[in-house]
Design a protein around this motif. Structure first.
Motif, mmCIF file in Angstrom:
data_model
loop_
_atom_site.group_PDB
_atom_site.id
_atom_site.type_symbol
_atom_site.label_atom_id
_atom_site.label_comp_id
_atom_site.label_asym_id
_atom_site.label_seq_id
_atom_site.Cartn_x
_atom_site.Cartn_y
_atom_site.Cartn_z
ATOM 1 N N SER A 174 0.816 -1.222 0.000
ATOM 2 C CA SER A 174 0.000 0.000 0.000
ATOM 3 C C SER A 174 0.846 1.266 0.000
ATOM 4 C CB SER A 174 -0.925 0.008 1.222
ATOM 5 O OG SER A 174 -0.174 0.199 2.403
ATOM 6 N N GLY A 175 2.138 1.109 0.154
ATOM 7 C CA GLY A 175 3.023 2.272 0.167
ATOM 8 C C GLY A 175 3.140 2.930 1.535
ATOM 9 N N ALA A 176 2.531 2.340 2.550
ATOM 10 C CA ALA A 176 2.553 2.928 3.889
ATOM 11 C C ALA A 176 3.917 2.771 4.557
ATOM 12 C CB ALA A 176 1.475 2.305 4.769
ATOM 13 N N ALA A 177 4.623 1.679 4.262
ATOM 14 C CA ALA A 177 5.913 1.443 4.908
ATOM 15 C C ALA A 177 6.743 0.484 4.060
ATOM 16 C CB ALA A 177 5.704 0.853 6.303
ATOM 17 N N PRO A 178 8.026 0.736 3.981
ATOM 18 C CA PRO A 178 8.886 -0.196 3.241
ATOM 19 C C PRO A 178 9.135 -1.462 4.055
ATOM 20 C CG PRO A 178 10.214 1.515 4.252
ATOM 21 C CD PRO A 178 8.775 1.871 4.522
ATOM 22 N N LEU A 179 9.454 -2.546 3.364
ATOM 23 C CA LEU A 179 9.892 -3.750 4.079
ATOM 24 C C LEU A 179 11.298 -3.471 4.589
ATOM 25 C CD1 LEU A 179 8.737 -6.739 1.840
ATOM 26 C CD2 LEU A 179 7.716 -5.905 3.950
ATOM 27 N N ASN A 180 11.554 -3.797 5.851
ATOM 28 C CA ASN A 180 12.868 -3.536 6.420
ATOM 29 C C ASN A 180 13.301 -4.702 7.292
ATOM 30 O OD1 ASN A 180 11.304 -3.240 8.693
ATOM 31 N ND2 ASN A 180 11.560 -1.034 8.846
ATOM 32 N N TYR A 181 14.253 -4.460 8.167
ATOM 33 C CA TYR A 181 14.812 -5.500 9.015
ATOM 34 C C TYR A 181 13.764 -6.155 9.909
ATOM 35 C CZ TYR A 181 14.753 -1.650 12.342
ATOM 36 O OH TYR A 181 14.364 -0.594 13.126
ATOM 37 N N VAL A 182 12.691 -5.460 10.243
ATOM 38 C CA VAL A 182 11.645 -6.032 11.093
ATOM 39 C C VAL A 182 11.005 -7.225 10.373
ATOM 40 C CG1 VAL A 182 9.470 -5.596 12.302
ATOM 41 C CG2 VAL A 182 11.230 -3.823 12.226
ATOM 42 N N PHE A 183 10.794 -7.101 9.083
ATOM 43 C CA PHE A 183 10.231 -8.184 8.282
ATOM 44 C C PHE A 183 11.131 -9.421 8.368
ATOM 45 C CE2 PHE A 183 9.585 -10.424 4.220
ATOM 46 C CZ PHE A 183 8.217 -10.617 4.267
ATOM 47 N N ALA A 184 12.433 -9.221 8.287
ATOM 48 C CA ALA A 184 13.386 -10.329 8.361
ATOM 49 C C ALA A 184 13.306 -11.027 9.717
ATOM 50 C CB ALA A 184 14.803 -9.825 8.106
ATOM 51 N N VAL A 185 13.087 -10.268 10.793
ATOM 52 C CA VAL A 185 12.976 -10.872 12.125
ATOM 53 C C VAL A 185 11.701 -11.714 12.210
ATOM 54 C CG1 VAL A 185 12.890 -10.424 14.608
ATOM 55 C CG2 VAL A 185 14.328 -9.000 13.151
ATOM 56 N N TYR A 186 10.615 -11.232 11.633
ATOM 57 C CA TYR A 186 9.382 -12.026 11.580
ATOM 58 C C TYR A 186 9.642 -13.359 10.865
ATOM 59 C CZ TYR A 186 5.756 -8.747 13.219
ATOM 60 O OH TYR A 186 4.952 -7.936 13.977
ATOM 61 N N ILE A 187 10.337 -13.319 9.754
ATOM 62 C CA ILE A 187 10.618 -14.524 8.976
ATOM 63 C C ILE A 187 11.482 -15.488 9.797
ATOM 64 C CG2 ILE A 187 11.756 -15.450 6.906
ATOM 65 C CD1 ILE A 187 9.095 -14.027 6.320
ATOM 66 N N PHE A 188 12.526 -14.967 10.438
ATOM 67 C CA PHE A 188 13.390 -15.807 11.261
ATOM 68 C C PHE A 188 12.585 -16.506 12.361
ATOM 69 C CE2 PHE A 188 15.952 -16.365 15.106
ATOM 70 C CZ PHE A 188 16.909 -17.256 14.627
ATOM 71 N N ASN A 189 11.753 -15.750 13.058
ATOM 72 C CA ASN A 189 10.939 -16.324 14.125
ATOM 73 C C ASN A 189 9.982 -17.386 13.583
ATOM 74 O OD1 ASN A 189 12.226 -14.652 15.908
ATOM 75 N ND2 ASN A 189 10.463 -13.363 16.324
#
Length: 103
Positions: free
Chosen positions: A63-78
């Motif tokens: 939606s353009g509200a926020a870029p994917l960043n390091y937080v996304f990577a932490v979600y994936i790791f978990n």
């Protein structure tokens, strides 16, 4: 630091705190070789929660509200670590059956 950066940093901190427990739990469950004390519904609920978090990040990105960043990577790791616990659960259930602990 702006509010968006703080938001991401705090969210990542929360995920890292949770995230450190999953590899430890995975290792412990693997070494025990028994599903006793493991709860598949609990593990699945955690997986669903992480999937919701990942979905929220993707929707925010699309939606353009926020870029994917390091937080996304932490979600994936978990998610990977918790999913590993599902695999170990079924391996341990097999061990329990072989050892006559369950039918």
């Amino acid at each position: 630091m702006n509010a968006a950066m703080w938001k991401d940093l705090l969210e990542a901190g929360m995920l890292v705190c949770f995230g450190f427990s999953w590899p430890i739990n995975l290792y412990k469950n693997y070494k025990v070789r028994s599903a006793k004390g493991m709860s598949l519904p609990f593990i699945l609920l955690i997986v669903i929660g992480y999937l919701f978090g990942i979905g929220a990040k993707i929707i925010g990105h699309v939606s353009g509200a926020a870029p994917l960043n390091y937080v996304f990577a932490v979600y994936i790791f978990n998610l990977v670590m918790v999913s590993g616990n599902i695999v170990v659960y079924f391996i341990n259930k097999k061990h329990d059956r072989e050892n006559g602990l369950i039918k």
